[in-house]
Enzyme design. Structure first.
Site, PDB file in Angstrom:
ATOM      1  N   MET A  57       0.808  -1.222   0.000  1.00 20.07           N
ATOM      2  CA  MET A  57       0.000   0.000   0.000  1.00 20.07           C
ATOM      3  C   MET A  57       0.844   1.276   0.000  1.00 20.07           C
ATOM      4  SD  MET A  57      -2.961  -1.196  -0.314  1.00 20.07           S
ATOM      5  CE  MET A  57      -4.024   0.203  -0.008  1.00 20.07           C
ATOM      6  N   HIS A  82      -4.429  -5.839  -8.938  1.00 17.37           N
ATOM      7  CA  HIS A  82      -5.335  -4.725  -8.637  1.00 17.37           C
ATOM      8  C   HIS A  82      -6.772  -5.227  -8.686  1.00 17.37           C
ATOM      9  CE1 HIS A  82      -6.612  -0.570  -8.377  1.00 17.37           C
ATOM     10  NE2 HIS A  82      -7.520  -0.845  -9.299  1.00 17.37           N
TER      11      HIS A  82
END
Ligand code: GRF
Length: 192
Positions: free
Chosen positions: A94, A113
């Site tokens: 992240m 993703h």
């Protein structure tokens, strides 16, 4: 390890369920890659413990321990070099990598993703698919470039959006596909 297995590092920030799926797949004797290193930018990422339990070197390289982003990325880069890493898989990592880092590993970083790119780059992908009334949603493995979630697509998996879905149900349905897609996409990427 066979001479031809690619040495792969997985970068995580949290639970690391995609990393676990990659590790499980790479245990198969004919799989063309081996997960030999896990790096987290968070000391307390649950995935680190799992990796250690699998006898995989697992290291936290926490941004807080470094002066700036460049210094943290340098530490990651050095660690990757020390472990003779040939390919990097981002799996719930992240933190956006700088163009400088990406350039050093050009074409050698994959990311998973949770959307059918080019739809919904960035965050909150499941909510955005629900808000748009999409009938199909899914996940994408792509090569990382300097532009967020925009690099060449390696593989995608679709799931239906069902009546009554909320973020939790849709997330869970997509995640099941992520765990199948990422090992398949990694095998495709290293076999090219
Ligand atoms: C996954 O949904 C992945 O697509 C996104 O972050 C999540 C990470 O989950 N990039 P996990 O840590 O692999 O369980």
């Amino acid at each position: 390890m066979s001479e031809r297995e690619k040495r792969v590092a997985v970068l995580i920030s949290g639970r690391g369920s995609n990393m676990k799926a990659l590790v499980a797949a790479s245990r198969a004797p004919d799989y063309p890659a081996k997960i030999v290193l896990v790096i987290s930018n968070k000391q307390d990422a649950a995935g680190l413990e799992f990796a250690r339990s699998e006898n995989i070197t697992a290291i936290a390289i926490d941004a807080k321990a470094y002066q700036d982003r460049a210094a943290q990325e340098d530490a990651i880069h050095q660690t990757l070099i020390e472990h003779n890493i040939e390919l990097i898989c981002l799996a719930g990592y992240m933190r956006i990598l700088t163009e400088n880092f990406v350039a050093k590993w050009s074409g050698k970083i994959l990311n998973i993703h949770p959307s059918l790119l080019p739809k919904y780059p960035g965050l909150n992908t499941h909510q955005r698919a629900l808000d748009a009334g999409d009938k199909e949603h899914g996940c994408t493995v792509h090569i990382v470039t300097g532009e967020l979630d925009a690099g060449p697509i390696v593989a995608q998996a679709e799931v239906p959006v069902l009546p009554g879905d909320d973020v939790d149900s849709l997330t869970a349905r997509v995640l099941i596909e992520e765990h199948k897609l990422y090992p398949r996409a990694l095998a495709m990427a290293v076999s090219k």
